[in-house]
Scaffold this active site. Sequence first.
Site, PDB file in Angstrom:
ATOM      1  N   GLU A   1       6.814   4.553   7.463  1.00 41.22           N
ATOM      2  CA  GLU A   1       6.452   5.792   6.773  1.00 41.22           C
ATOM      3  C   GLU A   1       7.382   6.931   7.166  1.00 41.22           C
ATOM      4  OE1 GLU A   1       1.805   4.804   5.821  1.00 41.22           O
ATOM      5  OE2 GLU A   1       2.303   5.739   7.727  1.00 41.22           O
TER       6      GLU A   1
ATOM      7  N   ASN B   1       0.846  10.845   6.283  1.00 41.43           N
ATOM      8  CA  ASN B   1      -0.370  10.530   7.026  1.00 41.43           C
ATOM      9  C   ASN B   1      -1.326  11.698   7.183  1.00 41.43           C
ATOM     10  OD1 ASN B   1      -0.251   7.687   7.687  1.00 41.43           O
ATOM     11  ND2 ASN B   1       1.748   8.282   8.532  1.00 41.43           N
TER      12      ASN B   1
ATOM     13  N   THR C   1       1.617  -8.838  12.384  1.00 43.24           N
ATOM     14  CA  THR C   1       1.696  -7.487  11.843  1.00 43.24           C
ATOM     15  C   THR C   1       1.225  -7.437  10.412  1.00 43.24           C
ATOM     16  OG1 THR C   1       3.105  -5.603  11.480  1.00 43.24           O
ATOM     17  CG2 THR C   1       4.025  -7.732  10.945  1.00 43.24           C
TER      18      THR C   1
ATOM     19  N   THR D   1       0.868  -1.200   0.000  1.00 43.60           N
ATOM     20  CA  THR D   1       0.000   0.000   0.000  1.00 43.60           C
ATOM     21  C   THR D   1       0.899   1.243   0.000  1.00 43.60           C
ATOM     22  OG1 THR D   1      -0.250  -0.117   2.411  1.00 43.60           O
ATOM     23  CG2 THR D   1      -1.999  -1.097   1.075  1.00 43.60           C
TER      24      THR D   1
ATOM     25  N   LYS E   1       4.354  -6.881   3.798  1.00 46.69           N
ATOM     26  CA  LYS E   1       4.120  -5.472   3.532  1.00 46.69           C
ATOM     27  C   LYS E   1       4.005  -4.726   4.861  1.00 46.69           C
ATOM     28  CE  LYS E   1       0.578  -3.292   2.751  1.00 46.69           C
ATOM     29  NZ  LYS E   1       0.481  -2.574   4.032  1.00 46.69           N
TER      30      LYS E   1
END
Lengths: 411, 411
Positions: free
Chosen positions: B282, B405, B195, B158, B184
């Site tokens: 991220e 985010n 996870t 993603t 992922k």
Amino acid sequence: MSSYPVSPLAVTLPELCPVAGVKLASVQAGLRYTGRLDLSLMEFAPNTTVAGVFTKNKCPGAPIDWCRKILYRGKARGLLVNAGIANVFTGQAGFDAVKYSAQAAAKTINCTPEEIFVASTGVIGEQLPYQKIINYLPELYSKLASDQWKETAQAILTTDTFAKGFSLKTDIDNIPVTIQGIAKGSGMIAPDMATMLCFVTTDAKLPATVLQKLLNEKVKTTFNSITVDSDTSTSDTLLLFATGQTPNTEINDIDDPRLSNFSNALEKLLQELALLVIRDGEGVTKLIEIKVEGAVNNESAFKIGQSIGNSPLVKTAITGEDANWGRVVMAVGKAGEPADRDLLSVAIGNIWVAKQGEVLSDYDQDKVNKHMQEQVIKIKVNLNLGEGHAKIWSCNLTQGYIEINGSYLRS
Amino acid sequence: MSSYPVSPLAVTLPELCPVAGVKLASVQAGLRYTGRLDLSLMEFAPNTTVAGVFTKNKCPGAPIDWCRKILYRGKARGLLVNAGIANVFTGQAGFDAVKYSAQAAAKTINCTPEEIFVASTGVIGEQLPYQKIINYLPELYSKLASDQWKETAQAILTTDTFAKGFSLKTDIDNIPVTIQGIAKGSGMIAPDMATMLCFVTTDAKLPATVLQKLLNEKVKTTFNSITVDSDTSTSDTLLLFATGQTPNTEINDIDDPRLSNFSNALEKLLQELALLVIRDGEGVTKLIEIKVEGAVNNESAFKIGQSIGNSPLVKTAITGEDANWGRVVMAVGKAGEPADRDLLSVAIGNIWVAKQGEVLSDYDQDKVNKHMQEQVIKIKVNLNLGEGHAKIWSCNLTQGYIEINGSYLRS
């Protein structure tokens, strides 16, 4: 004060009036900051009572150890506060710094060292140049006055971008009393038994035991219900001093109905100060109010509220002005508290967007999106499991937070 | 894959070889993303056994409910995965989507729906257009091949910026076996029982009960020891499939010494995959390895490690390349676990900077500062209280995290 731009959620410091029995002063001691006030002394009238709550962090600073040690006596004549160096993780030398400062302040004020409370915030691990503090005591003492509240509210700040204070008039059994306090934030804020620095004074006459019980109760729904970054400071200190200068009735029980106005006023004052801390959270652009309802009990509701308020993904969604209620669902679920996905409802800006485990296809998306652009964002969740409820205040997570905290030592 | 720049900690996907008994395929189904692979099917040989661990989030997605429901049978013939829509908080319609997809995949593969595992990640609260998935099943089935690992590693991503996989050869009682997996991340990562998505396959022959016990044990020190942002996903799924194509000895006990090579290899593989997830956290620019020693027990060490790894102030200090060990002290203290400030020692880059509650005046600051500029930052704390130890991996918190985010829904 910090060199960062003033928080967009800043509130102007209200007028702070004298509180009978309190004199205060601040100086530029150059302990770490230069060109600003950074050292303060408060003197309290004889027979002042005191209550306090402190951080639950297991690695507290030397000032916390000192205050805890003397608090049981319930008596205070002085308070010595410095900004810039926290005196945390400084070993025996740090404890000596506190002891010698308190001894010197006691000599200045003419009381015992055990009547001098101390508080420090700033960098961790640096030794406090306490001799400098001691050298400034005569100047501080000579400047003591009842109108130095604004200066002292400024002197205790570190990365804060505005000074924080609040004042209320109330009564005990129809005798007017004042409650007034100042506070500082603004990072490392996820209190657990108090927060950062907050000093509240009142001219009321109340025994230390009553003060302490009141404070323990009122801190729960105020300072312990806010969070900036989930990090609990090693210096959190909330002290409440009652100078006893008003001729109010003697009250020995916090449930005495004659205390209820005072009790409510204290809660209101602590809540206002706590919200000011959030409004100056590092990098903040939005204040978040989180209401949790329908949890199995209040404690569970509180934990769920904290989980939402501390979630980086909820906080960044709010920065992006996205009504990302899915992240709220995630944060409820990760709290580990009883929750049934298929009973869960979520409201944003008082509009229900999801009910009983599913998005509502017909909610007013425009209205919700508009709410996300406001400064105060309201999130409500209903677990639909019981009567437990809680209210938590948090703030968003922004580029500013990273900027401030990625360069703290170098600034 | 994400449109964000590739992580500076990216690792090139190694060569992934066929695993006997596994065929796979991926297509561009356009479920949410366009112009990229987003839907995958794996087919396993008859008699394939399976083990799984899932998120402990109390608001899990419908795919988690489904997998949990069928896992006890220990049998798998297929795995259907989509990226982009998580099918979380979608009510009865979400569960129907899973059921109908599994039924259609079962028909395609010629097995029972209870042998089809499903996994979805992406946005929460959106309905999964499962009819589209069903329509792509014939194409997926016709493309099934043993060499489609790379494509599938890409198809499950993603916000990830690189594909993640790892492969190992080992043996069971001298019979060579292969273990190979893909995973992922890369946000909402603070696993608690598994996870994000991770699919591991082996050609070994092992009963489901043995697989499950092995996985429960190995997940603790691997996937459950990483954290990106303290947010626990609603979709975390780790599945381990054993196709039984190798003629290895039958093993019925995880303590059988003949299983030790396989057991070690599985741990190694899970750790490598878990670290790849961190390396694609991220906005990540630094990988943080946190070793906790001297805690009262391993569980306490683990909680202290998590407290350090999740602290926004520790993570931002590392972004700023500041050796701010004071924040590490704070994070130890806020964990709420037994800790004695005056016994606590902290090392950065294997250099002790503070011992027994005090900074070491003579530590090599230049060397520590140089370490802070590296990509892998090592933090060690010794509580000096007992024998408890743990190792946690985390990453730093950067402007990139906020960027990703704060704009997820709009991207």
